[in-house]
Design a protein around this motif. Structure first.
Motif, short mmCIF file in Angstrom:
data_model
loop_
_atom_site.label_atom_id
_atom_site.label_comp_id
_atom_site.label_asym_id
_atom_site.label_seq_id
_atom_site.Cartn_x
_atom_site.Cartn_y
_atom_site.Cartn_z
N SER A 1 44.53 43.13 29.02
CA SER A 1 43.51 42.93 27.99
C SER A 1 42.14 43.19 28.60
N TYR A 2 41.18 43.42 27.74
CA TYR A 2 39.77 43.36 28.14
C TYR A 2 39.00 42.71 27.01
N PRO A 3 38.17 41.70 27.31
CA PRO A 3 38.00 41.06 28.61
C PRO A 3 39.29 40.37 29.09
N THR A 4 39.41 40.24 30.41
CA THR A 4 40.56 39.54 30.98
C THR A 4 40.42 38.04 30.70
N VAL A 5 41.55 37.35 30.70
CA VAL A 5 41.57 35.94 30.27
C VAL A 5 40.54 35.06 31.00
N ARG B 1 36.72 48.13 26.26
CA ARG B 1 38.17 47.98 26.09
C ARG B 1 38.84 49.33 25.91
N LYS B 2 38.22 50.22 25.12
CA LYS B 2 38.79 51.56 24.90
C LYS B 2 38.84 52.35 26.19
N HIS B 3 37.77 52.27 26.99
CA HIS B 3 37.75 53.02 28.25
C HIS B 3 38.83 52.53 29.20
N ILE B 4 38.99 51.22 29.30
CA ILE B 4 40.01 50.68 30.21
C ILE B 4 41.41 51.03 29.72
N LEU B 5 41.64 50.99 28.42
CA LEU B 5 42.93 51.41 27.87
C LEU B 5 43.20 52.88 28.18
N ASN B 6 42.19 53.72 28.03
CA ASN B 6 42.35 55.15 28.32
C ASN B 6 42.74 55.37 29.78
N ILE B 7 42.08 54.66 30.67
CA ILE B 7 42.36 54.82 32.10
C ILE B 7 43.77 54.32 32.42
N MET B 8 44.14 53.15 31.88
CA MET B 8 45.45 52.58 32.18
C MET B 8 46.60 53.40 31.60
N CYS B 9 46.36 54.03 30.44
CA CYS B 9 47.44 54.75 29.75
C CYS B 9 47.42 56.26 29.98
N PRO C 1 25.82 53.68 33.40
CA PRO C 1 25.35 54.20 34.70
C PRO C 1 25.76 53.33 35.89
N LYS C 2 25.79 52.01 35.68
CA LYS C 2 26.23 51.11 36.75
C LYS C 2 27.70 51.36 37.09
N SER C 3 28.52 51.54 36.05
CA SER C 3 29.93 51.83 36.27
C SER C 3 30.09 53.11 37.09
N ASN D 1 41.56 49.19 40.50
CA ASN D 1 40.23 49.26 41.10
C ASN D 1 39.28 50.12 40.26
N ILE D 2 39.80 51.21 39.72
CA ILE D 2 38.98 52.10 38.90
C ILE D 2 38.55 51.39 37.62
N CYS D 3 39.48 50.66 37.02
CA CYS D 3 39.13 49.90 35.81
C CYS D 3 38.08 48.83 36.09
N MET D 4 38.12 48.26 37.27
CA MET D 4 37.17 47.19 37.62
C MET D 4 35.73 47.67 37.58
N ALA D 5 35.51 48.97 37.80
CA ALA D 5 34.15 49.51 37.74
C ALA D 5 33.60 49.48 36.32
N PHE D 6 34.48 49.48 35.33
CA PHE D 6 34.06 49.42 33.93
C PHE D 6 33.97 47.97 33.43
N ASP D 7 34.52 47.05 34.19
CA ASP D 7 34.62 45.66 33.76
C ASP D 7 33.28 44.96 33.98
N MET D 8 32.41 45.04 32.99
CA MET D 8 31.06 44.50 33.15
C MET D 8 31.05 42.98 33.27
N ARG D 9 31.99 42.31 32.64
CA ARG D 9 32.02 40.85 32.76
C ARG D 9 32.37 40.44 34.19
N LEU D 10 33.26 41.16 34.82
CA LEU D 10 33.59 40.90 36.21
C LEU D 10 32.42 41.26 37.13
#
Length: 453
Positions: A17-21, A371-379, A396-398, A430-439
């Motif tokens: 999921s995003y955000p993660t629990v 969420r869409k970006h992380i789904l795209n990367i994972m799938c 830009p930060k990602s 690790n790649i998804c973590m760069a998009f995870d702004m809450r993290l």
């Protein structure tokens, strides 16, 4: 010099999921907001694509020490009927908010051990769920079976109500590994239940394997894969063992951490298994999954329709997934909601006429885009921001965070997209973590996640 495995093997989310629990904003969440989110999603998606149901059946007769699921250990089978009755009452609570008959596309029975339940109770559950519902033309019903207690009668009973896919928890065939994880089952028993399913008519049989377990070696992984080859399941989950003994209620203290393969050693077990599975004819799907070309998971990958949710990878996408049962998580796309985590509290709340949600998260606009970006990367191993609605403020930060990963030749960054290279699949989290702004905004101060690789 550190290897890439050592460099990137850090704690990180699995991104079901995003955000993660751990990053849900519970301060702005309420049960009322969740119900409004559910009603909106049902209205938008029910007739268009149908809905999914995840049913958590938590009972197990014994504790497996590798397991991080929410379960209830008991040998008392008189708990079955009251729990099934509560599940159907919870379903009724949700149906009260539906303005038309639900169109069910996907049902998954997870646990715990779904095959703890008698055939009659499983049929009672399914008949109750389907009584005032409509089966989607492309419905897919699946369940998790324990090889030691799955009976032919159970397989037949579930097949008779529409189940065509079963997943057996095999984990590993080595006796020393099985003893350490308290999951002792013979190859002959797995063979028997696999053959029963095919004989009855199941079109997809899956085996769950795990790498990184205590005492695993190259030899034991090879032996497990060669035994798997003899049965040739349609799909295989080859999961990384998530060692999270600090999580309350997880029984992962049955062995010493010194017996666990680490870093490069652990990843070598996966690469060996992957090569053996590829030689047999399996194709790698997403992260830690494999399928034969005849399986729907492979076809979904080819057609770019692969989806990922709290059940893992699925070939059947729905916007709305309702979780029923203790600890189940629901997903309306706009929000998440989790049920209370004990059987007693769950049954008490439902008996009082309350949807038994105790926490959740309502997604804001940024969450929905990320969420869409992380789904795209994972799938699909790529994502882009060619349209304005695919941008977010801190993109830009990602991209800055991804520069080092690109320098390590794991991804290709273009002006408006990234592409994950084939050799970078071990680093997908690790790649998804760069998009995870809450993290990124708030790094955890305590142990939250398993290692990424």
């Amino acid at each position: 010099m550190k290897s890439l495995i050592q460099k990137y093997n850090i704690p990180g989310p699995r991104y079901t999921s995003y955000p993660t629990v751990p990053y849900w904003d519970e301060t702005t969440f309420s049960k009322e907001k969740w119900i409004e989110s559910f009603k909106l999603s049902f209205k938008e998606s029910n007739t268009k694509e149908g809905i999914s149901l995840y049913i958590h059946l938590p009972f197990c007769e014994s504790l497996c020490t590798f397991c991080a699921c929410h379960k209830h250990i008991t040998k008392r089978h008189e708990v079955e009927e009251p729990y099934i009755n509560t599940l159907l009452k919870e379903w009724d609570l949700y149906k009260a908010y539906m303005n038309e008959a639900p169109v069910i596309k996907e049902i998954h029975l997870g646990g715990g051990t779904p095959t703890f339940f008698a055939s009659s109770q499983l049929q009672k559950l399914m008949n109750g769920l389907l009584e005032e519902s409509i089966k989607h033309p492309d419905f897919e019903f699946s369940f998790e079976g324990h090889p030691n207690n799955t009976t032919k009668e159970q397989l037949q009973a579930l097949y008779d109500v529409g189940f065509t896919r079963v997943s057996y928890g095999v984990q590993d065939y080595n006796p020393q590994v099985q003893k350490a994880i308290h999951r002792i089952q013979s190859y002959q028993q797995v063979q028997l239940v696999t053959e029963w399913a095919r004989e009855i008519g199941y079109t997809s049989v899956s085996h769950d394997l795990i790498f990184g377990l205590p005492f695993q070696t190259r030899e034991s992984i090879t032996d497990t894969i060669l035994k798997t080859k003899e049965l040739l399941p349609d799909r295989i989950s080859f999961y990384s063992y998530a060692h999270v003994p600090w999580v309350k209620g997880v029984g992962q203290r049955g062995f010493s951490e010194e017996h666990l393969p680490k870093d490069d050693e652990k990843r070598a077990l996966y690469e060996l298994g992957k090569q053996l599975l590829t030689d047999i004819g399996y194709h790698e799907i997403g992260m830690d999954h494999f399928a034969l070309p005849s399986d729907s998971l492979y076809k979904a990958t080819e057609e770019q329709t692969l989806h990922r949710n709290f059940m893992g990878y699925t070939s059947s996408k729905t916007q709305l997934m309702i979780g029923l049962g203790m600890s189940s998580i629901s997903d309306s796309w706009y929000g998440f909601a989790q049920n209370v985590k004990t059987v007693k509290e769950y049954q008490s709340l439902v008996e009082q006429g309350e949807i038994p949600v105790f926490r959740g998260h309502i997604l804001n606009e940024e969450d929905l885009v990320i969420r869409k970006h992380i789904l795209n990367i994972m799938c699909h191993f790529q994502t882009d921001w060619k349209q304005e609605n695919e941008m977010f403020t801190e993109l830009p930060k990602s991209l800055n965070l991804l520069e080092e990963i690109a320098a390590d030749k794991l991804i290709d960054i273009k002006n408006d997209s990234i592409q994950v290279r084939k050799e970078a699949r071990p680093f997908i989290r690790n790649i998804c973590m760069a998009f995870d702004m809450r993290l990124q905004r708030k790094q955890p101060e305590t142990k939250l996640f398993s290692m990424t690789i």
